[in-house]
Design an enzyme around this catalytic site. Structure first.
Site, PDB file in Angstrom:
ATOM      1  N   ASP A   1     -15.801  52.073  78.335  1.00  0.00           N
ATOM      2  CA  ASP A   1     -15.576  51.895  79.768  1.00  0.00           C
ATOM      3  C   ASP A   1     -14.162  52.320  80.160  1.00  0.00           C
ATOM      4  OD1 ASP A   1     -16.193  51.230  82.339  1.00  0.00           O
ATOM      5  OD2 ASP A   1     -15.789  49.090  82.113  1.00  0.00           O
TER       6      ASP A   1
ATOM      7  N   HIS B   1     -14.144  61.656  81.775  1.00  0.00           N
ATOM      8  CA  HIS B   1     -15.236  61.734  80.794  1.00  0.00           C
ATOM      9  C   HIS B   1     -14.969  62.835  79.769  1.00  0.00           C
ATOM     10  CE1 HIS B   1     -17.515  58.834  83.069  1.00  0.00           C
ATOM     11  NE2 HIS B   1     -17.332  59.541  84.170  1.00  0.00           N
TER      12      HIS B   1
ATOM     13  N   LEU C   1     -22.275  56.967  57.670  1.00  0.00           N
ATOM     14  CA  LEU C   1     -22.339  56.250  58.942  1.00  0.00           C
ATOM     15  C   LEU C   1     -23.569  56.648  59.734  1.00  0.00           C
ATOM     16  CD1 LEU C   1     -20.910  54.554  61.231  1.00  0.00           C
ATOM     17  CD2 LEU C   1     -19.904  56.735  61.961  1.00  0.00           C
TER      18      LEU C   1
END
Length: 554
Positions: A334, A351, A443
């Site tokens: 955020d 962004h 991962l």
């Protein structure tokens, strides 16, 4: 793999695509034969498969091969600009089949199917796309596509039952075998008992149900739809032959009669010929230039995976005891827009800047040894934002997938969300990366795009209701495990730590099922300002907390 039905299906493809289709089929057949050769021990057979695979890798770089099958495959890949790196996982699966397989349940069996077959089918789909007649699958029918693949694999397994049993293999999930006590022992001993017959009847009915997916081809080019629908009809005829074989199933592979195949193929040939005659197709262009054989592309082979780059300041992750380390960290990224506004920039610039922070999280997760990282990239509520901001977010994700900055890291990439409203090119890119990295063991990075927690729960409940209606589950006995099995990613573990940046303290409809017992961490920095040290700090804070899950303090 030697089923003449495959040859017949390739004959339904446009003429310009048939050589490449035959090359793919021949390659898959050769690998399957190498894995099944009875003149060698499993280790030797596995070595032969690996040697063939490695030779293909080198020959793709060189642009030619002395082996006729590999030469055809290399030539097809270069002419049609196919990326064969996605086949590496399928070839590894074929190699590992030589050591035998055991599947505890249908989920494990399904994962095997997905890794072994889907990459080959996707190459055929890419061929159709390159020729200008895309075999486009409706985005709301992805599950049908998966069922179809599962049905094809189960049909093949039942057909090859005699050959597999002769080598001591039984490629069926234990969950299915246990439902018919004694059937497994009887089959392994070559005895056609009542239990064995009942098991085969049950599985043929299941496979028939899976391959019958008419909605999968709705809206597809009629020529491509004819190929898929004919494949389904041939598999149903094959299953009829399995049902009719009885005890002979344990001695030889059954095949449909010539009359049955003719009834299916004769009208299909007419339909496909008409469809392709009315379609302008693109012929393959000149062969793509090859690279030096001494410089293989790292994306073609997972043995070329590299460690994550170090932090620019040289800092190293903290040492966290294994029993205090979270298995799954979920992050709400955020503050991108506010970060840009704070600097007098348009919100979309935030962004773009946030992409670098996402890469940092992946690097930090790998360095500290985190097993699961989930990032909230775009929610179902984000469609309310300005069109330019939405476009920037989705384009940044697509560009990141195409450029592949984490492509050569040991990261298994997955997407969680719904395809509605998303650009088809983005959805295909997400699915491509899922398939390409599916065999990696480091991962697991899950990116949530067009995701909403309530939407996920609603769709899962609908899937449960459908299963109950079909008689696959007793509605009176539905438990939490049943619900979890119908989630989009049933193997996703519960979230241990939920971290949100941007100085907000809410979970915003993010993973409500998985975060029921998550520890929460809220920090004030905007997302573009964080790096891997902030992830390590959140994990360190988590390691100090006492988790009781409703129990009393010791």
């Amino acid at each position: 793999m030697h089923d003449p039905g495959i040859y017949a299906l390739i004959q339904l493809m446009p003429t310009v695509l048939r050589p490449a289709g035959w090359a793919l089929w021949a390659a898959a057949t050769v690998l399957d034969d190498l894995a099944d050769q009875r003149d060698a021990e499993p280790a030797e057979r596995a070595a032969r498969v690996e040697a063939w695979t490695q030779a293909l890798h080198c020959e793709l770089a060189a642009g030619t091969s002395r082996d006729p099958v590999r030469h055809a495959l290399v030539d097809s890949a270069l002419r049609w600009r196919l990326d064969l790196s996605s086949l590496r996982g399928a070839m590894i699966s074929t190699r590992d089949d030589t050591r035998g397989r055991h599947f505890a349940d249908w989920a494990a069996w399904r994962a095997w199917c997905n890794g072994a077959i889907t990459p080959w089918v996707d190459q055929v789909r890419h061929l159709f796309e390159r020729a200008g007649a895309p075999m486009t699958l409706r985005l709301d029918r992805q599950q049908d596509y998966q069922w179809f693949i599962d049905g094809a694999r189960l049909t093949d397994t039942l057909t090859d039952l005699s050959a597999d049993l002769a080598q001591g293999d039984l490629f069926l999930p234990q969950e299915a075998l246990d439902a018919f006590p004694g059937a497994e022992d009887d089959l392994r001993q070559g005895s056609w008992s009542q239990a064995a017959a009942a098991l085969v009847r049950e599985l043929t009915a299941l496979a028939r149900q899976w391959v019958t997916r008419p909605a999968m081809t709705t809206g597809m080019h009629p020529g491509a739809a004819t190929v898929l629908n004919t494949a389904a009809s041939l598999m149903r005829a094959q299953l009829d032959a399995v049902d009719a074989a009885g005890h002979a199933l344990l001695k030889r592979a059954p095949r449909p009669s010539l009359a049955a195949r003719t009834r299916i193929l004769a009208p299909a040939r007419i339909r496909s010929k008409l469809a392709w005659s009315l379609t302008p197709l693109t012929a393959p262009g000149p062969r793509r230039p090859t690279v030096a054989a001494s410089e293989p592309s790292p994306e073609a082979d997972d043995t070329a995976l590299r460690p994550p780059p170090p932090h620019r300041d040289g800092v190293r992750p903290p040492q966290i005891a294994a029993d205090r380390m979270p298995a799954h960290v979920a992050v709400i990224m955020d503050g991108n827009g506010r970060w840009a506004e704070q600097r007098g920039l348009p919100r979309p610039e935030g962004h773009r800047a946030g992409t670098a922070a996402a890469h940092e999280m992946v690097h930090g997760a790998l360095e500290i040894g985190l097993r699961h990282l989930t990032l909230y990239a775009f929610s179902t509520e984000n469609w309310k934002r300005d069109t330019e901001e939405i476009t920037t977010i989705l384009e940044a994700i697509r560009r990141d997938l195409d450029e592949g900055p984490i492509r050569d890291l040991d990261v298994r990439q997955r997407w969680l969300g719904h395809p509605d409203k998303l650009p088809q090119e983005l959805v295909q890119a997400l699915l491509r990366e899922e398939r390409r990295t599916s065999t990696r063991t480091g991962l697991t990075l899950t990116v949530c795009i067009n995701y909403g927690g309530r939407d996920e729960i609603t769709r899962t409940a609908a899937a449960l209701a459908q299963a109950a209606h079909a008689g696959d589950i007793d509605p009176h006995l539905i438990g939490q495990d049943d619900f979890a099995r119908h989630l989009p990613h049933p193997d996703m573990p519960d979230v241990d730590l939920l971290w949100r940046t941007g100085n907000e303290q809410r979970i915003s409809n993010f993973l409500p099922w998985h975060t029921s017992y998550a520890e929460l961490c809220f920090t004030s920095d905007y997302w573009p300002d964080v790096d891997r040290r902030d992830l390590w700090q959140a994990i360190t804070e988590y390691s100090r907390r006492q988790r009781r899950h409703g129990g009393a303090t010791r």
